[in-house]
Design a protein around this motif. Structure first.
Motif, short mmCIF file in Angstrom:
data_model
loop_
_atom_site.label_atom_id
_atom_site.label_comp_id
_atom_site.label_asym_id
_atom_site.label_seq_id
_atom_site.Cartn_x
_atom_site.Cartn_y
_atom_site.Cartn_z
N ASP A 256 1.15 1.18 1.04
CA ASP A 256 2.20 2.59 1.55
C ASP A 256 3.42 2.08 2.21
N TYR A 259 5.71 1.36 -0.37
CA TYR A 259 6.48 2.59 -1.21
C TYR A 259 7.56 2.95 -0.39
N ALA A 260 7.35 2.99 1.16
CA ALA A 260 8.33 3.34 1.85
C ALA A 260 9.72 2.76 2.18
N ARG A 263 11.46 2.83 -1.34
CA ARG A 263 12.45 4.12 -1.39
C ARG A 263 13.57 4.34 -0.51
N ALA A 297 -2.91 8.74 -4.19
CA ALA A 297 -1.89 9.96 -4.52
C ALA A 297 -0.92 9.56 -5.91
N GLY A 298 -0.90 8.06 -6.13
CA GLY A 298 0.01 7.80 -7.34
C GLY A 298 1.29 7.32 -6.86
N ASP A 299 2.25 6.73 -7.68
CA ASP A 299 3.38 6.33 -7.40
C ASP A 299 4.49 7.66 -7.63
N PHE A 300 5.48 7.34 -7.07
CA PHE A 300 6.51 8.55 -7.31
C PHE A 300 7.89 7.75 -7.62
N PRO A 301 8.93 8.13 -8.46
CA PRO A 301 8.55 9.04 -9.57
C PRO A 301 7.58 8.34 -10.74
N LEU A 304 3.47 12.39 -14.20
CA LEU A 304 2.53 13.28 -14.26
C LEU A 304 2.30 13.88 -15.59
N PRO B 152 6.87 16.97 -8.96
CA PRO B 152 6.05 16.39 -9.87
C PRO B 152 6.03 16.31 -11.25
N VAL B 187 10.95 9.77 2.39
CA VAL B 187 11.14 8.89 3.39
C VAL B 187 12.30 9.28 4.22
N ARG B 214 1.71 10.14 1.02
CA ARG B 214 1.87 8.79 0.83
C ARG B 214 2.13 7.98 2.24
N ALA B 245 -2.73 15.57 -6.72
CA ALA B 245 -3.12 14.44 -6.61
C ALA B 245 -4.51 14.82 -5.84
N ALA B 248 -5.72 13.05 -2.65
CA ALA B 248 -4.70 12.98 -1.41
C ALA B 248 -4.76 13.81 -0.20
#
Lengths: 316, 316
Positions: A256, A259-260, A263, A297-301, A304, B152, B187, B214, B245, B248
């Motif tokens: 996590d 991820y932050a 981004r 939650a899954g990654d982004f982008p 889906l 999404p 973020v 996330r 999700a 989530a």
């Protein structure tokens, strides 16, 4: 990260094998610990707090410290850290072949006494002795100032106390100062205040150790990065918990955090998908729902699928 | 909060009764919803998104919108918000006696089409009509720009698209602009970019809606406050989830947000202990472990009893 130019990089120190597993009641086999570390190394981790050299009766989860160190991959450029609270622990860490010693000094008298049976003054003296011997043995030495953001027994911990400990540990030979929010009570304003106070007494690299006990850990971590932290501790999966709050969550989760950071444009050198995999591995061993959220939650982008169309209306 | 002087106050808009309960699969009785709202009002909440006036076949959780509005306390100075996506919903909201309409416009074509069966252009036109009629009916009107931080289906959403929608909604009569991270991908750097872009086109009060999908929601909320946000959405208990999700977590939790704000010196006017109680009430109705952490960890500084002495050593 809201103001100024964020630093371009931060080092993530993986502490799941130590602080994570130490605070889970489930005992994990040595083989599973080594597999967890191997998966983390595959994900790009190059600094791992692998174990703790403390009395096995006090921390049974870390009783296999020597066996873990004997089994981890040593040909991948990884620096392995052993946590140490006294000279006996250092002897064991040196014999086991760690690369770094993380030596704890707690910033409140009550907690220091309960954690390692010493006053703060004794812990600082002990740090000096351990630090000198560790450096003589070729180890890098971190001074972790425990309970820097608050003490479960005494409440608020003065920023001046933390800064004073940082100064004394720096003078006693630390290579790095780590400020630990051991019980997860801090907010970004606390991070800023501690950075200011510690920066006034030492130029050593600053490392931060955040727990997400009250959901402030990630905000604190991003603030620390924006203020120039060199390193952040985290545990893949967010395993760990808090010994003072049995139902609480643990360290901030590596995936996590990653991820932050990604981004936010901060480089850290880890593979998010592989981190999620390493977390799942230890989650299965512990038979627990991980506090980390990226894996759920899954990654982004991210891709889906059309089948996941939103059917209920009125989202916000 | 790391830089500059933080604002002295922010308004917390409680959205648990709407966005929280809407995204939980368990159907909660009207009486339980009213009890939840009453507990929130007792905790000091003065702005509550109480329900959504959407088709009951699409959102069965909100089918009792009129009954909820008929049962909430109206003598405590609380402003009740109804979520609306079309004129039929506005008719119902006006008849039910809400104080405010929260009207959603989604910032990506695919999501807008799936969420309310319109293009973005049609949704903006519809907002103008709804806004005019709502104001004629004496309601305060918020334009919530859904998926402001990412979609999404389409991935990244350009900041310029969000700013353009904010400008058009402001021109069409909005009293407030809300930027929603509907799927919890943003973020703090995104918050800063959106604040800059939207501030360039309107002086309306800014409200933010963060999901902690996330683990970035609290960092985003604190950043929004530091950049002058007038209001933040949150749900007591952190109930809600994410339709994209299934495993989530949901909205940022009111009590965890309140903890961070209080420690940051930002006023918000709510009682933390009572918030934890309100969250526990709805957690029991939903029979779930709440994503909120304050109720599990306890407040700080708090009274830790001597029996909770730390016995395992080597904390950090």
């Amino acid at each position: 990260m809201a103001s100024g130019t964020p630093p371009s990089a931060v080092e993530i120190v993986e502490v799941g094998p130590r602080d994570g597993l130490q605070n889970e009641s489930t005992l994990v086999s040595t083989a599973a610990k080594i597999a967890y570390i191997e998966a983390l190394v595959d994900a790009g981790v190059r600094r791992v707090e692998a174990t703790s050299f403390v009395h096995p009766k006090r921390v049974p989860q870390m009783a296999d410290a020597e066996q873990v160190m004997a089994g981890v991959p040593r040909d991948r450029g990884v620096s392995y850290i052993g946590l140490v609270v006294n000279e006996r622990g250092l002897d064991r860490a040196l014999a086991a072949g760690v690369d770094e010693a993380n030596v704890v000094v707690v910033a409140s008298e009550t907690f220091c006494q309960r954690n390692q049976g010493m006053s703060i003054a004794e812990a600082v003296d002990s740090f000096g002795t351990i630090s000198r011997r560790a450096r003589d043995g070729g180890l890098r030495v971190t001074a972790t100032i425990g309970a820097s953001f608050g003490c479960p027994f005494e409440g608020e911990v003065p920023v001046a106390t933390v800064a004073s400990l940082a100064r004394r540990c720096a003078e006693a030979g630390a290579d790095e100062i780590a400020l630990a929010d051991t019980i997860g009570v801090g907010v970004p304003a606390d991070v800023a205040a501690l950075v200011d106070a510690v920066r006034a007494v030492t130029d050593l690299p600053l490392r931060f150790h955040f727990h997400n006990t009250r959901n402030t850990g990630y905000a604190n971590a991003l603030t620390a990065v924006s203020l120039g932290a060199a390193a952040l501790d985290s545990s893949a999966g967010g395993i760990g918990g808090c010994p003072f709050a049995p139902a609480a969550t643990g360290n901030i989760a590596t995936e996590d955090l990653a991820y932050a950071l990604r981004r936010s444009g901060v480089h850290f050198g880890l593979d998010l998908g592989k981190l999620v995999g390493a977390a799942a591995l230890i989650g299965k061993e512990l038979d627990m729902t991980l506090p980390a959220l990226l894996g759920r939650a899954g990654d982004f982008p991210g891709a889906l699928s059309a089948e996941r169309a939103y059917a209920s209306g009125a989202a916000s």
